[in-house]
Design an enzyme around this catalytic site. Sequence first.
Site, PDB file in Angstrom:
ATOM      1  N   HIS A  51       0.215  -3.793   6.028  1.00  0.00           N
ATOM      2  CA  HIS A  51      -0.818  -3.707   6.937  1.00  0.00           C
ATOM      3  C   HIS A  51      -2.386  -4.095   6.166  1.00  0.00           C
ATOM      4  O   HIS A  51      -3.373  -3.579   6.585  1.00  0.00           O
ATOM      5  CB  HIS A  51      -1.220  -2.194   7.305  1.00  0.00           C
ATOM      6  CG  HIS A  51      -1.243  -1.309   6.485  1.00  0.00           C
ATOM      7  ND1 HIS A  51      -0.163  -0.746   5.715  1.00  0.00           N
ATOM      8  CD2 HIS A  51      -2.461  -0.657   5.711  1.00  0.00           C
ATOM      9  CE1 HIS A  51      -0.388   0.224   4.780  1.00  0.00           C
ATOM     10  NE2 HIS A  51      -1.928   0.295   4.886  1.00  0.00           N
ATOM     11  N   HIS A  74       4.963   6.044   3.238  1.00  0.00           N
ATOM     12  CA  HIS A  74       4.963   7.386   4.259  1.00  0.00           C
ATOM     13  C   HIS A  74       5.993   6.798   5.414  1.00  0.00           C
ATOM     14  O   HIS A  74       6.637   7.702   5.958  1.00  0.00           O
ATOM     15  CB  HIS A  74       3.631   7.730   4.985  1.00  0.00           C
ATOM     16  CG  HIS A  74       2.687   7.995   3.618  1.00  0.00           C
ATOM     17  ND1 HIS A  74       3.157   9.032   2.790  1.00  0.00           N
ATOM     18  CD2 HIS A  74       1.440   7.676   3.220  1.00  0.00           C
ATOM     19  CE1 HIS A  74       2.272   9.447   2.035  1.00  0.00           C
ATOM     20  NE2 HIS A  74       0.954   8.642   2.241  1.00  0.00           N
ATOM     21  N   CYS A 107       0.926  -1.323   0.019  1.00  0.00           N
ATOM     22  CA  CYS A 107       0.065  -0.019   0.125  1.00  0.00           C
ATOM     23  C   CYS A 107       0.892   1.304   0.036  1.00  0.00           C
ATOM     24  O   CYS A 107       2.009   1.100   0.596  1.00  0.00           O
ATOM     25  CB  CYS A 107      -0.876   0.048   1.225  1.00  0.00           C
ATOM     26  SG  CYS A 107      -1.697   1.521   1.573  1.00  0.00           S
ATOM     27  N   CYS A 143      -7.473  -2.933   3.775  1.00  0.00           N
ATOM     28  CA  CYS A 143      -7.024  -1.402   3.956  1.00  0.00           C
ATOM     29  C   CYS A 143      -7.601  -0.605   2.670  1.00  0.00           C
ATOM     30  O   CYS A 143      -8.527   0.277   3.223  1.00  0.00           O
ATOM     31  CB  CYS A 143      -5.559  -1.255   3.877  1.00  0.00           C
ATOM     32  SG  CYS A 143      -5.092   0.439   4.271  1.00  0.00           S
ATOM     33  N   SER A 145       0.400   3.843   1.597  1.00  0.00           N
ATOM     34  CA  SER A 145       0.725   3.992   3.240  1.00  0.00           C
ATOM     35  C   SER A 145       1.893   3.694   3.804  1.00  0.00           C
ATOM     36  O   SER A 145       2.656   4.233   4.640  1.00  0.00           O
ATOM     37  CB  SER A 145      -0.181   3.875   3.881  1.00  0.00           C
ATOM     38  OG  SER A 145      -1.536   4.525   3.579  1.00  0.00           O
TER      39      SER A 145
END
Lengths: 361, 75
Positions: A59, A43, A38, A162, A40
């Site tokens: 995740h 980040h 993902c 997610c 994310s």
Amino acid sequence: MKAAVLREANKPLEIEEVQVSKPGPREVLVRPVAAGVCHSDLHFLDGSYPYPMPTILGHESAGIVEQVGRDVTYVKKGDHVITCLSAFCGHCNKCLTGHLSLCASPEVSRAASEQSRLSIQGETVHQFLNLSSFAELMLIHEHALVKVREDMPMDRAALIGCSTTTGVGAVFHTAAVEPGSKVAVIGCGGVGLAAINGAAIAGAGQIIAVDMVDSKLELAKAVGATHTINASSGNAVGEVIEMTQGGCDYTFEAIGLKATAEQAFQMLCSGGTATVIGMIPVGTMVELHGVDFLAEKKIQGSNMGSNRFRVDMPRFVDFYLAGKLHLDEMISKHIKLADINLALEALKTGQEARHVIMFDQ
Amino acid sequence: MALVTIESEITGNVWKIEAAAGTATEEEDVILILESMKMEIPVESPEKGIIKEILVSEGDQIQEGQDLAILDTGD
């Protein structure tokens, strides 16, 4: 077990042998079958969201229950599950008022004084968001997973863990989009595409996809966008205002930038609501034109689609199997865990949809 | 003696204190770890120094801008 370990920001993950603790009373050991890579995760990889190291990212996964703790009754060995970072305690003020995704109770993770769930020869490995799915095993709280029907393909199910829940949930729950309304979604990555798909399911009348990559705008059309704007060719705000003859009832920011969060607000008609889904870096401020509040324009955040994931995710599975939720188009490639760094590099380019890790069973 | 107050950038809980008062730190050494919205967020030393005081305890709820620790940079 093998896992992809991050020891330093902006460095490649390394496949290492990691030890997993035995399940505590309310913990479940899950053998992931598939794990999405993902945006994310980037980040945390690039340090814009600092995280203690070493850690194991990931995740967004689906798998099979391997072992359960002595007090777990919800699942048993062999059950198919989707994991979710929105672990809930079930009895705090947030949970009891229906905001399970905002539960901040520390009891779903192990206390600092307890043996860590993950370690490497005695060294603590920080579990990422109570999950750490770039690994052959996951030891998680029983309230961090949901059972799903066994005819659901695991690679598609992983995405529900997610991106789907974040995007569709932002539309259904955070914003509560009304049928017939005008919607714009800025950013057509996995979450933005899910928001577009969610807006279509919710019956939005006009759904405008905004991105700078034409291939993603094509994907957006495939999942429900009625109009597209390539933001690199001009003034996206002006184009949205013109297309909608005055602005949108709902806008969604799915990138995580100050500029696009502000644009989402500027694209609203009077009374409209902007929902920021993207992860704006810590310390960044967002600026709005104060007079716009006189027009009852609103802006709000959305975390993991304001989910109640044990209710939502089985519904999303049904949506997929009924042909309403488009997950096949979201997966650009299946990879092995060993190829994780290539997948993360591909994400940085912004050109592709999602890579999904498939674990050997 | 120059004292630097280290503040929290977020609202959350104190999950773990990694450095006690009197500990010598280098820039970017982790002093404590906060937990917020399911994330563990390390609070790092802004520069080299000695921890003069830790102002919170494990399990404490903290607010954005709250003082967490005082660092003596010795300048």
